[in-house]
Scaffold this motif. Structure first.
Motif, PDB file in Angstrom:
ATOM      1  N   ARG A 283       0.865  -1.180   0.000  1.00 38.68           N
ATOM      2  CA  ARG A 283       0.000   0.000   0.000  1.00 38.68           C
ATOM      3  C   ARG A 283       0.904   1.234   0.000  1.00 38.68           C
ATOM      4  O   ARG A 283       1.878   1.294   0.752  1.00 38.68           O
ATOM      5  CB  ARG A 283      -0.926  -0.001   1.216  1.00 38.68           C
ATOM      6  N   THR A 284       0.580   2.216  -0.845  1.00 38.09           N
ATOM      7  CA  THR A 284       1.509   3.321  -1.047  1.00 38.09           C
ATOM      8  C   THR A 284       0.791   4.651  -1.240  1.00 38.09           C
ATOM      9  O   THR A 284      -0.342   4.695  -1.733  1.00 38.09           O
ATOM     10  CB  THR A 284       2.416   3.044  -2.266  1.00 38.09           C
TER      11      THR A 284
ATOM     12  N   GLN B 235       2.845  -8.733   3.273  1.00 39.51           N
ATOM     13  CA  GLN B 235       2.913  -7.317   2.884  1.00 39.51           C
ATOM     14  C   GLN B 235       4.338  -6.819   3.078  1.00 39.51           C
ATOM     15  O   GLN B 235       5.090  -7.319   3.914  1.00 39.51           O
ATOM     16  CB  GLN B 235       1.925  -6.478   3.685  1.00 39.51           C
ATOM     17  N   TRP B 236       4.674  -5.821   2.288  1.00 34.96           N
ATOM     18  CA  TRP B 236       5.979  -5.183   2.409  1.00 34.96           C
ATOM     19  C   TRP B 236       5.853  -3.748   1.927  1.00 34.96           C
ATOM     20  O   TRP B 236       4.895  -3.372   1.265  1.00 34.96           O
ATOM     21  CB  TRP B 236       7.030  -5.937   1.594  1.00 34.96           C
ATOM     22  N   GLY B 237       6.850  -2.944   2.256  1.00 30.29           N
ATOM     23  CA  GLY B 237       6.875  -1.569   1.774  1.00 30.29           C
ATOM     24  C   GLY B 237       8.117  -0.879   2.287  1.00 30.29           C
ATOM     25  O   GLY B 237       8.628  -1.210   3.364  1.00 30.29           O
ATOM     26  N   ILE B 238       8.614   0.079   1.511  1.00 26.69           N
ATOM     27  CA  ILE B 238       9.822   0.819   1.872  1.00 26.69           C
ATOM     28  C   ILE B 238       9.459   2.280   2.086  1.00 26.69           C
ATOM     29  O   ILE B 238       8.736   2.881   1.292  1.00 26.69           O
ATOM     30  CB  ILE B 238      10.891   0.706   0.763  1.00 26.69           C
ATOM     31  N   SER B 239       9.955   2.882   3.169  1.00 29.40           N
ATOM     32  CA  SER B 239       9.738   4.279   3.505  1.00 29.40           C
ATOM     33  C   SER B 239       8.283   4.482   3.934  1.00 29.40           C
ATOM     34  O   SER B 239       7.814   3.814   4.848  1.00 29.40           O
ATOM     35  CB  SER B 239      10.139   5.187   2.335  1.00 29.40           C
ATOM     36  N   TYR B 240       7.535   5.380   3.262  1.00 27.05           N
ATOM     37  CA  TYR B 240       6.140   5.569   3.664  1.00 27.05           C
ATOM     38  C   TYR B 240       5.341   4.269   3.504  1.00 27.05           C
ATOM     39  O   TYR B 240       4.554   3.892   4.375  1.00 27.05           O
ATOM     40  CB  TYR B 240       5.504   6.703   2.877  1.00 27.05           C
ATOM     41  N   PRO B 241       5.510   3.528   2.396  1.00 27.64           N
ATOM     42  CA  PRO B 241       4.877   2.212   2.337  1.00 27.64           C
ATOM     43  C   PRO B 241       5.338   1.283   3.461  1.00 27.64           C
ATOM     44  O   PRO B 241       4.600   0.372   3.844  1.00 27.64           O
ATOM     45  CB  PRO B 241       5.290   1.683   0.959  1.00 27.64           C
ATOM     46  N   GLY B 242       6.550   1.516   3.986  1.00 26.16           N
ATOM     47  CA  GLY B 242       6.991   0.762   5.154  1.00 26.16           C
ATOM     48  C   GLY B 242       6.168   1.094   6.384  1.00 26.16           C
ATOM     49  O   GLY B 242       5.872   0.226   7.218  1.00 26.16           O
TER      50      GLY B 242
ATOM     51  N   SER C 256       4.887 -10.016   7.393  1.00 27.68           N
ATOM     52  CA  SER C 256       5.002  -8.584   7.095  1.00 27.68           C
ATOM     53  C   SER C 256       6.457  -8.162   7.149  1.00 27.68           C
ATOM     54  O   SER C 256       7.218  -8.621   8.002  1.00 27.68           O
ATOM     55  CB  SER C 256       4.202  -7.748   8.109  1.00 27.68           C
ATOM     56  N   SER C 257       6.817  -7.260   6.260  1.00 28.10           N
ATOM     57  CA  SER C 257       8.171  -6.719   6.272  1.00 28.10           C
ATOM     58  C   SER C 257       8.144  -5.203   6.129  1.00 28.10           C
ATOM     59  O   SER C 257       8.184  -4.661   5.015  1.00 28.10           O
ATOM     60  CB  SER C 257       9.012  -7.332   5.151  1.00 28.10           C
ATOM     61  N   PRO C 258       8.057  -4.489   7.261  1.00 33.66           N
ATOM     62  CA  PRO C 258       8.207  -3.029   7.218  1.00 33.66           C
ATOM     63  C   PRO C 258       9.670  -2.692   6.920  1.00 33.66           C
ATOM     64  O   PRO C 258      10.565  -3.128   7.641  1.00 33.66           O
ATOM     65  CB  PRO C 258       7.805  -2.579   8.629  1.00 33.66           C
ATOM     66  N   GLN C 259       9.909  -1.938   5.871  1.00 31.54           N
ATOM     67  CA  GLN C 259      11.272  -1.621   5.457  1.00 31.54           C
ATOM     68  C   GLN C 259      11.461  -0.107   5.431  1.00 31.54           C
ATOM     69  O   GLN C 259      10.683   0.600   4.813  1.00 31.54           O
ATOM     70  CB  GLN C 259      11.550  -2.244   4.084  1.00 31.54           C
ATOM     71  N   ALA C 260      12.475   0.364   6.161  1.00 27.18           N
ATOM     72  CA  ALA C 260      12.681   1.805   6.351  1.00 27.18           C
ATOM     73  C   ALA C 260      11.383   2.477   6.767  1.00 27.18           C
ATOM     74  O   ALA C 260      11.024   3.537   6.240  1.00 27.18           O
ATOM     75  CB  ALA C 260      13.243   2.456   5.090  1.00 27.18           C
ATOM     76  N   PRO C 261      10.650   1.900   7.720  1.00 27.01           N
ATOM     77  CA  PRO C 261       9.362   2.483   8.104  1.00 27.01           C
ATOM     78  C   PRO C 261       9.541   3.678   9.026  1.00 27.01           C
ATOM     79  O   PRO C 261      10.483   3.744   9.817  1.00 27.01           O
ATOM     80  CB  PRO C 261       8.678   1.329   8.852  1.00 27.01           C
ATOM     81  N   ILE C 262       8.629   4.612   8.937  1.00 26.89           N
ATOM     82  CA  ILE C 262       8.558   5.701   9.907  1.00 26.89           C
ATOM     83  C   ILE C 262       7.919   5.135  11.165  1.00 26.89           C
ATOM     84  O   ILE C 262       6.859   4.521  11.101  1.00 26.89           O
ATOM     85  CB  ILE C 262       7.713   6.869   9.369  1.00 26.89           C
TER      86      ILE C 262
ATOM     87  N   ALA D 232      19.468   8.072   5.955  1.00 21.77           N
ATOM     88  CA  ALA D 232      19.301   9.414   6.510  1.00 21.77           C
ATOM     89  C   ALA D 232      17.849   9.737   6.806  1.00 21.77           C
ATOM     90  O   ALA D 232      17.554  10.557   7.673  1.00 21.77           O
ATOM     91  CB  ALA D 232      19.877  10.454   5.542  1.00 21.77           C
ATOM     92  N   GLU D 233      16.909   9.093   6.080  1.00 19.72           N
ATOM     93  CA  GLU D 233      15.500   9.371   6.305  1.00 19.72           C
ATOM     94  C   GLU D 233      14.961   8.616   7.516  1.00 19.72           C
ATOM     95  O   GLU D 233      14.340   9.194   8.393  1.00 19.72           O
ATOM     96  CB  GLU D 233      14.671   9.002   5.065  1.00 19.72           C
ATOM     97  N   ASP D 234      15.154   7.299   7.512  1.00 18.52           N
ATOM     98  CA  ASP D 234      14.457   6.457   8.487  1.00 18.52           C
ATOM     99  C   ASP D 234      15.404   5.414   9.086  1.00 18.52           C
ATOM    100  O   ASP D 234      15.425   4.246   8.662  1.00 18.52           O
ATOM    101  CB  ASP D 234      13.264   5.765   7.830  1.00 18.52           C
TER     102      ASP D 234
END
Length: 635
Positions: free
Chosen positions: A64-65, A153-160, A177-183, A299-301
């Motif tokens: 989801r993005t 489910q997976w996602g990088i950054s905001y999708p994380g 589930s794989s939250p990747q670089a999640p906030i 640097a972001e997350d």
């Protein structure tokens, strides 16, 4: 000229590879679009790529993005599917969804939409990202063919973040589930760091601060950068941001109609607005497999993956399938294989992303979603950024003791000092002449990344930067786990200040350049940034209730840097730098206490003396629960 032709060759092969993957998707997958209704009636645009081979059932892999599920055109396909090409060729049903209020989905967009604890699927009024994920999965299971009843489910950054936000109150079919670089918490991640605002993120605000009038396939924020660009001089980020002046200029004349900027500017403290958006506070009853992924040089997350993993671990002690992976990557680089893995000037090895994709990511999902053999992945798969090799841990942080770094006269840094130094160290901090965060003049960017391994010699020569270094190491020194800076400070002439603490690997003076070192860089004596964090001093006792310093009075300022796994090799030195401006990575603290720094005037920016006492330390390793030493927030 050689570099130019090399660039063309690399570009050609990258284009060729992307074209081959796009052809693979077209040849092996059918694309179908749906408008999936949520419990409150809002419909979310969803694209499903199903394998053409219908002789077997497949798990569903979902992302989801807020960044678009393009291409939207009929007959157009994504260039690749899933987290990596190996999973695409393995065969999954891949689902992509535009979240509420973004692109082709209905509804209103909300940055880090607050979680509703205990959300009941029958409740049509309370919606959050978890309920939208739940409703989507429920619809997919009822309407798609050839699925095996399991969803990942997976996602990088905001999708994380969207992946992490779906961990609590998860659908029973969601098994991996794989939250990747999640906030994890917007006050400590991405646009903020420990209460300080990242001025270097000004270019990012248009993407998140404007609503769409209706579902669209076209960007609606392209003209929102105009007032920023009209200021000119964007080839020098430092000078450009200094010319902006106080942040009130941004509110008044650059982003007056940007709702996200105004949210940030009107909520300078960790109030209810931010607290209810912290998904790390809601990660209870997570009973399925979770693999959180991050980059040591993201640097972001960087805060997000470490703290989401730790919160799932602490809140769900009976879940045996919670793990973390941290590699030598910038933001999201594990999803891209470029052959060599570089962060700024530093080379960490070859095919590291490919190793992760084949040996960690794919086996994780194959096991939990397809029932393939157990890969027996460790609790923590972590990359040592000094030795430049993977290590496995049964728990993270590891329980292998604590190392204390102490400060002594003549810039000496002592490992595990036997006594407390009585020395005092001072510098004059001038917010009108802030310390630059880069060693080179760089243009304004969307978000900065390369500084995470940058050479710190430009800072160590400045009089407003305290620099301490050890003797040359006669054996390897591995620092692992959590880091806590414990500063005893005195302010003179000012009653507010920021504190930046940097942990640095100093290379030998006879260090030779590597094969991939840029031509204009010398690694001899290079001072590589390994970890750094900034802390807004007004929050030393409470992030929700800031307070001025009492001039001339000693006060404690304790704050964590993010975790580390780095071996300082024999012949290197360990260095600590301390200073109070870091521009334009973070905004300038006026150093004269004002209730809201976003409303500070130019006359509020005040020069003062900052004293760091020799009793200050930096601790790495076992800290008996670092969260207990953070300033506590009470509403």
């Amino acid at each position: 000229m050689r570099n130019f032709f090399l660039f063309l060759i690399i570009g050609f092969f990258a284009f060729a590879e992307a074209s081959c993957q796009e052809n693979y998707v077209k040849e092996n997958y059918d694309k179908t679009t749906y408008q999936i209704p949520m419990r409150d009636g809002v419909k979310l645009y969803t694209v499903v790529y199903s394998p053409k081979d219908t002789s077997q059932d497949y798990p569903i892999m979902m992302q989801r993005t807020c960044y678009s599920v393009r291409p939207y055109e009929e007959g157009k396909y994504k260039r690749s599917l899933g987290p990596n090409p190996y999973m695409m060729k393995e065969g999954y049903i891949f689902v992509y969804q535009d979240v509420r209020g973004r692109w082709m989905s209905e509804g209103e967009f909300d940055n880090m939409r607050p979680h509703v604890p205990g959300n009941d699927p029958k409740n049509k009024n309370d919606i959050d990202e978890s309920s939208d994920t739940y409703d989507t999965i429920e619809w997919l299971l009822k309407n798609l063919k050839n699925h095996n009843g399991k969803v990942g489910q997976w996602g990088i950054s905001y999708p994380g973040f969207y992946t992490a936000a779906a961990l609590p109150e998860a659908h029973p079919a969601l098994v991996a589930s794989s939250p990747q670089a999640p906030i994890g918490d917007f006050f400590f991640d991405d646009f903020h760091h420990m209460g300080a605002t990242l001025q270097s993120y000004l270019m990012a605000y248009p993407v998140f601060g404007h609503q769409t009038e209706e579902p669209t396939t076209q960007s609606w924020y392209n003209d929102k950068w105009n007032k920023l660009r009209e200021r000119g001089g964007m080839n020098d980020s430092y000078t450009f941001n200094m010319n902006i002046g106080p942040l009130s200029t941004v509110t008044d004349s650059i982003y007056p109609d940007n709702f996200f900027w105004n949210d940030v500017a009107t909520h300078p403290n960790y109030d209810e607005f931010w607290q209810k958006r912290a998904i790390i506070n809601h990660l209870d009853n997570v009973d399925h497999a979770v693999m959180t992924v991050g980059g040591w040089f993201d640097a972001e997350d960087l805060y997000g993956p470490l703290n989401i993993y730790k919160n799932v671990e602490q809140r769900n002690p009976n879940n045996p399938n919670n793990m973390i992976v941290m590699g030598p990557w910038s933001h999201g680089d594990w999803s891209r294989e470029r052959g060599k893995q570089m962060v700024n000037h530093i080379h960490f090895g070859d095919s590291i992303s490919d190793f992760y994709q084949q040996n960690i990511e794919k086996p994780f999902f194959d096991y939990h979603l397809k029932g393939k053999s157990n890969p027996n992945l460790p609790e923590a798969y972590m990359f040592d950024t000094g030795k430049k090799e993977w290590k496995q841990f049964a728990q993270w942080p590891p329980r292998d003791g604590k190392i204390t770094l102490g400060f002594q006269e003549n810039g000496k840094l002592v490992i595990n000092p036997k006594s407390t130094s009585q020395a005092q160290f001072s510098y004059i901090s001038d917010p009108n002449k802030p310390v630059p965060f880069r060693s080179e003049i760089k243009p304004v960017t969307f978000t900065p990344r390369a500084y995470m391994t940058d050479d710190q010699r430009h800072a160590s020569f400045r009089p407003d930067v305290l620099t301490f270094k050890t003797d040359i190491l006669d054996e390897d020194l591995t620092l692992s786990g959590e880091i806590l800076a414990k500063l005893d400070v005195i302010l003179k002439g000012i009653n507010d200040a920021d504190f930046i603490v940097k942990l640095i690997d100093v290379y030998p003076t006879n260090m030779e350049n590597g094969e991939h070192t840029p031509d204009h860089i010398s690694l001899a004596g290079y001072q590589q940034l390994v970890r750094a964090e900034t802390f807004r001093g007004r929050f030393r006792n409470n992030f929700a209730q800031p307070e001025a310093f009492k001039e001339g009075q000693e006060e404690e300022v304790n704050f964590p840097l993010q975790d580390i796994l780095h071996t300082f090799k024999k012949g290197h030195r360990v260095m600590i730098q301390i200073h109070s401006t870091w521009f334009p990575y973070i905004d300038r603290n006026p150093q004269k206490y004002v209730e809201n720094i976003f409303e500070a005037k130019q006359e509020d920016f005040t020069t003062g003396t900052i004293i760091i006492k020799g009793s200050s330390t930096v601790e790495i390793g076992e800290n008996d629960g670092i969260e207990q030493k953070l300033p506590q927030t009470k509403m």
